[in-house]
Design a protein around this motif. Structure first.
Motif, short mmCIF file in Angstrom:
data_model
loop_
_atom_site.label_atom_id
_atom_site.label_comp_id
_atom_site.label_asym_id
_atom_site.label_seq_id
_atom_site.Cartn_x
_atom_site.Cartn_y
_atom_site.Cartn_z
N HIS A 44 0.83 -1.20 0.00
CA HIS A 44 0.00 0.00 0.00
C HIS A 44 0.87 1.26 0.00
O HIS A 44 0.55 2.25 -0.67
CB HIS A 44 -0.92 0.01 1.22
CG HIS A 44 -2.06 -0.96 1.10
ND1 HIS A 44 -2.91 -1.26 2.15
CD2 HIS A 44 -2.49 -1.71 0.06
CE1 HIS A 44 -3.80 -2.15 1.76
NE2 HIS A 44 -3.56 -2.44 0.49
N ASN A 45 1.96 1.23 0.76
CA ASN A 45 2.85 2.38 0.83
C ASN A 45 3.47 2.68 -0.54
O ASN A 45 3.51 3.83 -0.97
CB ASN A 45 3.96 2.10 1.85
CG ASN A 45 4.94 3.27 1.98
OD1 ASN A 45 4.55 4.38 2.29
ND2 ASN A 45 6.21 3.00 1.74
N ASN A 48 0.77 4.20 -2.75
CA ASN A 48 0.47 5.58 -2.39
C ASN A 48 1.56 6.55 -2.85
O ASN A 48 1.29 7.72 -3.12
CB ASN A 48 0.30 5.71 -0.87
CG ASN A 48 -0.97 5.05 -0.37
OD1 ASN A 48 -1.93 4.87 -1.12
ND2 ASN A 48 -0.98 4.68 0.90
N ARG A 49 2.77 6.06 -2.94
CA ARG A 49 3.90 6.91 -3.35
C ARG A 49 4.14 6.84 -4.85
O ARG A 49 5.08 7.48 -5.36
CB ARG A 49 5.16 6.49 -2.58
CG ARG A 49 5.05 6.74 -1.09
CD ARG A 49 6.13 6.01 -0.30
NE ARG A 49 7.43 6.62 -0.46
CZ ARG A 49 8.15 7.15 0.53
NH1 ARG A 49 7.66 7.15 1.77
NH2 ARG A 49 9.32 7.67 0.32
N LYS A 50 3.33 6.08 -5.57
CA LYS A 50 3.50 5.89 -7.02
C LYS A 50 4.91 5.41 -7.36
O LYS A 50 5.54 5.86 -8.33
CB LYS A 50 3.18 7.19 -7.77
CG LYS A 50 1.72 7.62 -7.69
CD LYS A 50 0.83 6.65 -8.46
CE LYS A 50 -0.62 7.14 -8.54
NZ LYS A 50 -1.35 6.98 -7.26
N ILE A 144 -2.03 11.46 1.87
CA ILE A 144 -1.92 10.53 0.75
C ILE A 144 -2.40 11.23 -0.51
O ILE A 144 -3.50 11.79 -0.55
CB ILE A 144 -2.75 9.27 1.02
CG1 ILE A 144 -2.20 8.51 2.22
CG2 ILE A 144 -2.77 8.36 -0.22
CD1 ILE A 144 -3.05 7.33 2.65
N GLY A 145 -1.58 11.20 -1.56
CA GLY A 145 -2.00 11.76 -2.83
C GLY A 145 -0.95 12.63 -3.49
O GLY A 145 0.23 12.60 -3.11
N THR A 369 2.34 11.89 -0.15
CA THR A 369 3.08 10.67 -0.49
C THR A 369 3.73 10.70 -1.86
O THR A 369 4.86 10.24 -2.03
CB THR A 369 2.15 9.45 -0.41
OG1 THR A 369 0.97 9.71 -1.21
CG2 THR A 369 1.73 9.16 1.02
N GLU A 370 3.04 11.26 -2.85
CA GLU A 370 3.57 11.22 -4.21
C GLU A 370 4.73 12.19 -4.42
O GLU A 370 5.37 12.19 -5.47
CB GLU A 370 2.46 11.51 -5.22
CG GLU A 370 1.41 10.41 -5.25
CD GLU A 370 0.29 10.69 -6.25
OE1 GLU A 370 0.53 11.43 -7.23
OE2 GLU A 370 -0.83 10.17 -6.06
#
Length: 490
Positions: A44-45, A48-50, A144-145, A369-370
């Motif tokens: 998931h991490n 979320n970080r692409k 997140i995003g 996160t991105e």
């Protein structure tokens, strides 16, 4: 006075080194167990970080780690059996028939062990390559995003000057003869530049002002190489691809010869121009072991940052905002693992002091996160208001990389001995914890020039620019006087 300041803050130039005596570093020490025990969280991490990971990469690491443990057990069993057969062979000297059978068994075991060792080597290579690409964990407070969901933590400085094309820093710098973009393009290409007159003096003043402020807070001054091994840059977590154009490299690579075929025949390390002083500063402490009382270790490094950065970015490519080379003063720290959060806040306060001293209108953001990159556990950005651009512009960032870089660079420390802490019988190096590394911008010079020029330009009644208002904090670091009468200190 300066000598006493330096001597009280200087760090040892020769701390304890790890076991390797060569200039090449051991392979990064990655925590396969942690990945395999937290597959869902790590997956998931990364999403979320692409992160640019193959599909199912984290699950594959967990599977390969289980295979590696099973293979290791098999190897240990076979090696134990080989030792037992060797003992038996020595005891059968007077029984040729049974000795031959034991010799045949030993030969078969040797072949099986060689095959298992070969499998283990290939398995480790595959496991290591996948695990190396997994990004750092993320602090729970990080939104997140994409960049648009960044959270404003604080705002500082005077009321914003209204956006106006008249405050465009390129037009102002040209009118005051502070910059020559045309000569830069002729000599090196677009996005290269010359600073002239008060523009050059402003760079020097900004560097020395920020350096002086950092030193007052216990940071030791360092000047860094602009060239680093590409392996060091990769271990620091710098991605080789441009975020806008995924096929373009962000990094300038150096060749030892103009002939690529000839270069392959030389045993030179692959060298790149450093994208930030963070890279040579982190590399400076590679494969070293520190005493806990040496931490936190805080340095401020002066170097040049080189960014190839292809891709269309509109206003970002205009003038000094996004350039291929710039002077950058970088904060860097090593801390104990439990104290890196405190160190991050200390660096944030120092940056705030620097920018407030410059009289800038700026805000500090919790980046989502991105925007973290591979190495950052948490990142703050500072953005200054730039009325000529009509927008906020990034002037600094601060990142806590926890043990991500230290694991790859083998930077560790010894905890203070206590009666309750077990001491390994063999003094195993693996028992030593990894430091946490942090980095932050003290001064990215061209961005600060953009902000100071666009906010400080002075116009006459006809709307022509006639000079600059600059913060008094820079005046003690200004050389050359004010011969043209352009500068007003406020």
């Amino acid at each position: 006075m300066l000598a006493s300041v330096l001597s009280s803050r200087a760090f040892s130039s020769a701390p304890e080194r790890g076991p390797s005596n060569t200039t090449s570093l051991p392979k990064p020490r990655l925590d396969y167990r942690d990945i395999s025990e937290n597959v869902v969280l790590k997956s998931h991490n990364a999403f979320n970080r692409k992160a640019a990971l193959p599909v199912g990469a984290v699950q594959t690491v967990a599977r390969l780690y289980d295979e590696q443990k099973e293979l290791s057990q098999m190897l240990n069993t076979k090696r134990h059996a080989r030792t037992a057969v060797g003992d038996r062979i020595r005891s059968l000297a007077k029984d040729p028939q049974r000795k031959q059978a034991a010799l045949d068994e030993a030969k078969a075991l040797k072949a099986e062990i060689l095959e298992l060792e070969d499998r283990a080597t290939h398995l480790e290579e595959e496991l290591h390559a996948l695990a190396l690409a997994i990004p750092n964990d993320t602090h729970p407070a990080v939104p997140i995003g994409p960049e648009s969901v960044a959270v404003t933590l604080s705002t500082h400085g005077p009321e914003l000057i209204p956006a106006s094309p008249a405050r465009d820093h390129v037009a102002i710098c040209r009118a005051l003869d502070l910059i020559d973009l045309e000569a830069g393009a002729t000599v090196a290409g677009s996005s290269w530049y010359y600073l002239k007159n008060e523009g050059a003096l402003l760079e020097l003043a900004l560097v020395n002002y920020a350096l002086s402020t950092a030193m007052k807070h216990g940071f030791t001054p360092i000047t860094t190489p602009d060239v680093v091994r590409s392996d060091i840059a990769r271990r620091c977590g710098f991605q080789p691809r441009d975020p806008v154009d995924g096929t373009a490299s962000q990094t300038y690579h150096l060749m030892h010869t103009a002939d690529p075929a000839a270069a392959e025949n030389h045993n030179h390390p692959e060298l790149v121009l450093a994208g930030t002083a963070e890279i040579p500063l982190a590399g400076m402490f590679a494969n070293r072991i520190f005493a806990a009382n040496e931490l936190p270790l805080k340095v401020v490094g002066l170097g040049h940052a080189f960014r190839a950065e292809a891709g269309a970015r509109g206003a970002d490519t205009r003038g000094l905002y996004r350039v291929h080379q710039f002077t950058k003063l970088e904060l860097f720290a090593l801390s104990e693992e439990e104290k890196s959060g405190e160190m991050m806040e200390e660096m944030r306060k120092l940056q705030t002091e620097i920018f407030e001293g410059l009289g800038l209108s700026f805000r500090v953001l919790e980046m989502p996160t991105e925007e973290l990159g591979a190495s950052a556990y948490r990142k703050y950005d500072a953005e200054a208001w730039m009325p000529g651009r009509g927008s906020w512009g990034e002037i600094s960032s601060t990142s806590n990389c926890t043990d991500y870089q230290a694991r790859r660079l083998h930077i560790r420390y010894r905890r203070p001995a206590t009666t309750s802490s077990p001491s390994p019988a063999d003094g195993a190096q693996s028992a030593l914890p990894f430091v946490h590394t942090l980095n932050g911008t003290a001064a990215a010079v061209p961005r600060l020039i953009v902000a100071l020029v666009e906010n400080g330009a002075v116009f006459n009644d006809a709307g022509d620019v006639t000079g600059l208002r600059l913060p008094k904090a820079l005046q003690p670091f200004w050389v050359g006087g004010n011969a043209r009468g352009l500068i007003e200190w406020v």
